[in-house]
Design an enzyme around this catalytic site. Structure first.
Site, PDB file in Angstrom:
ATOM      1  N   ASP A 264      -6.592  -6.580   4.582  1.00  0.00           N
ATOM      2  CA  ASP A 264      -7.445  -6.069   3.753  1.00  0.00           C
ATOM      3  C   ASP A 264      -8.504  -7.065   3.316  1.00  0.00           C
ATOM      4  OD1 ASP A 264      -8.923  -4.503   2.095  1.00  0.00           O
ATOM      5  OD2 ASP A 264      -7.476  -4.335   0.797  1.00  0.00           O
TER       6      ASP A 264
ATOM      7  N   TYR B 109       0.691  -1.085   0.143  1.00  0.00           N
ATOM      8  CA  TYR B 109       0.103   0.049   0.022  1.00  0.00           C
ATOM      9  C   TYR B 109       0.766   1.328  -0.023  1.00  0.00           C
ATOM     10  CZ  TYR B 109      -4.072  -2.959   0.647  1.00  0.00           C
ATOM     11  OH  TYR B 109      -5.106  -3.784   0.425  1.00  0.00           O
TER      12      TYR B 109
END
Ligand code: NAD
Length: 421
Positions: free
Chosen positions: A310, A150
Site C-alpha cells: 500500500d 487487511y
C-alpha cells in the site's frame, strides 16, 4: 457475435475476437474519465485489428449509481457479471459511509479472491515529477491482496473480545510485552505460506514473461520474523524449487560465497550479471523506500505483503508524478479473474466538470489489453499518451505544474490521444 472470455485448462486465458467485458463507470468523475477512455480503447483496437477484434462492453452497476437505482451498493447481478465474464474494468466508487457495509473494492477482492494487486510504475516523459531522473523508475509492484493486517481482525480496547484475547496471550502464552494492557487494542496479522507463495510465484512468472532482470522481495522480516520474515524465506525457497536455472537467488549467491570462504556484501548481487537468469533478492521495506529514491534503476519487479505494498504503490507512483494517472489491477492468475481499475477516488468536487485526467482508467485499460494478449493496441495507446503529454496538451492537474502547456478538457484530451494513435 460476442463471446465470453474463459480460462483454459492450461491456465491460459482464452480470449475470443469479440469478447464481452463488463464495465462500471464509477461515481463522481467516473463517467467523465470512462467516456474519454473507452473511446480511446475502441479506436486503438479498431486501428490495430481493422474490425477483426472488438470489445462488446456491457454496463454494470455498483456504488452510488447502483444504490440510487437498485437500493444496493453492489447488486448481485454485478458480482455475477464479474465472475462470469472473467475480466472487467471499473472507475472509482464512492465508499458507503455507515456500519456494516464492506468497502466495495474489498468485497470484489475477497469474493473473487483477487490475490495480486498489480501496479506498474512507469514514467512518461514530460510528466511533472519531484525526481531529477524519474526516467530511471520503472517497476512493477505485486502487492499481496488478501492477507496481512487487511484481513480486518481487530479488537478495540475495552471490548470483551479484546479482554479475552489479551487474557489468553498473557496467561496462556506468557506474553509480557504489553506495556499498557488496560488500554491496548489488538490486531492480528495473518500471513500464510500458500498466500505468500502464490503471490511471489506470479511475480517471478511475470518477470520471466516480460524479460525483466530481477524480483525483489520487500519485507520487514528483521522485526516480524514469522510473518514478514517467513514471506521472504518462503519466496526464496519457492524460487529455487520451482524456477530452477531460470533464477539466481541471493541465498544461492551467499551459499557459494561462503563455501568459497569469501565475505558477502549485501550490495553485490544487485550488480551481479548472471546471464539470462532473473535475480531474486530482498530488501527491508524502510531501506527499499530509501533505495527507490537513490537507486531506482536497481529494482524491477517488487513482491511484497499488503501493507508494505500500500505504502510502496503510492510512494513510487508519486516519484513518477503519476499519483493521478497510475493504473492498477486486481488479479487471480489461477482463475483468470481480473478487475482493472482507476487507482484514484471519485474526486466528487469535480464530478461532471469534464476536467480531470482520464489516464488512470485508460492505462488500466491498457493493462487489460496486455492481459488479454492484445499487445498491439496496448502499445499504440501507450505511445499516443506519451506523445500527447510530450506535446504539453494536458488536463488541469498537469497544466498547473507545466510551463507553456495547453489546457484540455477530459474529452478533448481523449480526442488528442486518438489523433496521436
Ligand atoms: P480522490 O482520489 O477522489 O481525490 C483526491 C484529489 O486527487 C482530488 O481532489 C483531485 O485533486 C485529485 N484527483 C483524483 N483523481 C484525479 C484525476 N483523475 N485527475 C486529476 N486529479 C485527480 O480521493 P478522496 O477525495 O480521498 O476520495 C473521494 C471518494 O473516493 C471517497 O468516497 C473515497 O472513499 C473514494 N475512493 C475510491 C477509490 C476506489 O474506488 N478505488 C479509491 C480512493 C478513494
Amino acid at each position: 457475435m460476442p463471446e465470453k472470455i474463459t480460462m483454459g485448462s492450461n491456465r491460459k486465458l482464452q480470449v475470443p475476437n469479440h469478447p464481452t467485458i463488463p464495465f462500471i463507470e464509477g461515481d463522481g468523475i467516473g463517467p467523465d474519465i470512462w467516456q474519454a477512455a473507452v473511446r480511446v480503447l475502441d479506436a486503438a483496437i479498431e486501428k490495430s485489428y481493422q474490425g477483426k477484434k472488438k470489445i462488446e462492453w456491457i454496463k454494470v452497476l455498483a456504488g452510488q449509481e447502483a444504490f440510487d437505482k437498485t437500493g444496493e451498493w453492489m447488486p448481485e447481478a454485478t458480482m455475477y457479471a464479474f465472475k462470469e465474464y472473467i475480466i472487467s474494468i471499473k472507475g472509482p466508487l464512492t465508499t458507503p459511509v455507515g456500519g456494516g457495509i464492506r468497502s466495495l473494492n474489498v468485497a470484489l477482492r475477497q469474493d473473487l479472491d483477487l490475490y495480486v494487486c498489480l501496479r506498474p510504475i512507469k514514467y512518461f516523459e514530460g510528466v511533472p515529477s519531484p525526481m531529477w531522473h524519474p526516467e530511471n523508475v520503472s517497476m512493477t509492484i505485486f502487492r499481496e491482496n488478501t492477507e496481512d493486517i487487511y484481513a480486518g481482525i481487530e479488537f478495540m480496547t475495552g471490548t470483551e473480545e479484546a479482554k479475552k484475547l489479551l487474557n489468553f496471550l498473557v496467561n496462556e502464552l506468557g506474553i509480557k510485552a504489553f506495556r499498557f494492557p488496560e488500554t491496548t487494542s489488538l490486531g492480528v496479522k495473518p500471513v500464510s505460506k500458500e498466500g505468500s507463495e502464490r503471490l511471489i510465484r506470479s511475480a517471478i512468472e511475470y518477470a520471466i514473461e516480460h524479460h525483466l532482470p530481477s524480483v525483489t522481495i520487500v519485507h520487514k522480516g528483521n522485526i516480524m520474523k514469522f510473518t514478514e520474515g517467513a514471506f521472504k524465506n518462503w519466496g526464496y525457497e519457492l524460487a529455487e524449487r520451482e524456477f530452477g536455472d531460470k533464477v539466481y537467488t541471493w541465498n544461492q549467491w551467499e551459499r557459494t560465497k561462503k563455501s568459497n570462504g569469501e565475505a558477502v556484501a549485501n550490495e553485490e548481487i544487485k550488480v551481479a550479471s548472471i546471464g539470462h537468469r532473473i535475480i531474486i533478492k530482498d530488501a527491508i521495506a524502510d531501506n527499499f523506500l530509501q533505495q527507490a529514491l537513490l537507486a531506482p534503476q536497481d529494482y524491477s519487479v517488487i513482491a511484497t505483503l499488503n501493507l508494505n505494498g500500500d505504502y510502496i504503490s503510492d510512494a513510487l507512483a508519486a516519484q513518477v508524478g503519476g499519483i493521478g494517472i497510475a493504473p492498477g489491477a486486481n488479479i487471480n492468475y489461477l482463475t483468470g479473474h481480473a478487475v482493472f481499475e482507476a487507482t484514484h477516488g471519485t474526486a466528487p468536487r469535480f464530478a461532471n466538470t469534464d476536467s480531470m485526467n482520464p489516464c488512470s482508467i485508460l492505462l488500466s485499460g491498457v493493462m487489460m489489453l496486455e492481459y488479454m494478449g492484445w499487445r498491439d493496441a496496448a502499445e499504440l495507446i501507450t505511445h499516443a499518451i506519451g506523445k500527447t503529454i510530450r506535446s504539453k496538451k494536458v488536463t488541469i492537474d498537469f497544466h498547473n505544474l507545466m510551463e507553456h502547456a495547453t489546457l484540455l478538457k477530459t474529452s478533448e484530451f481523449g480526442d488528442e490521444i486518438i489523433r496521436n494513435l
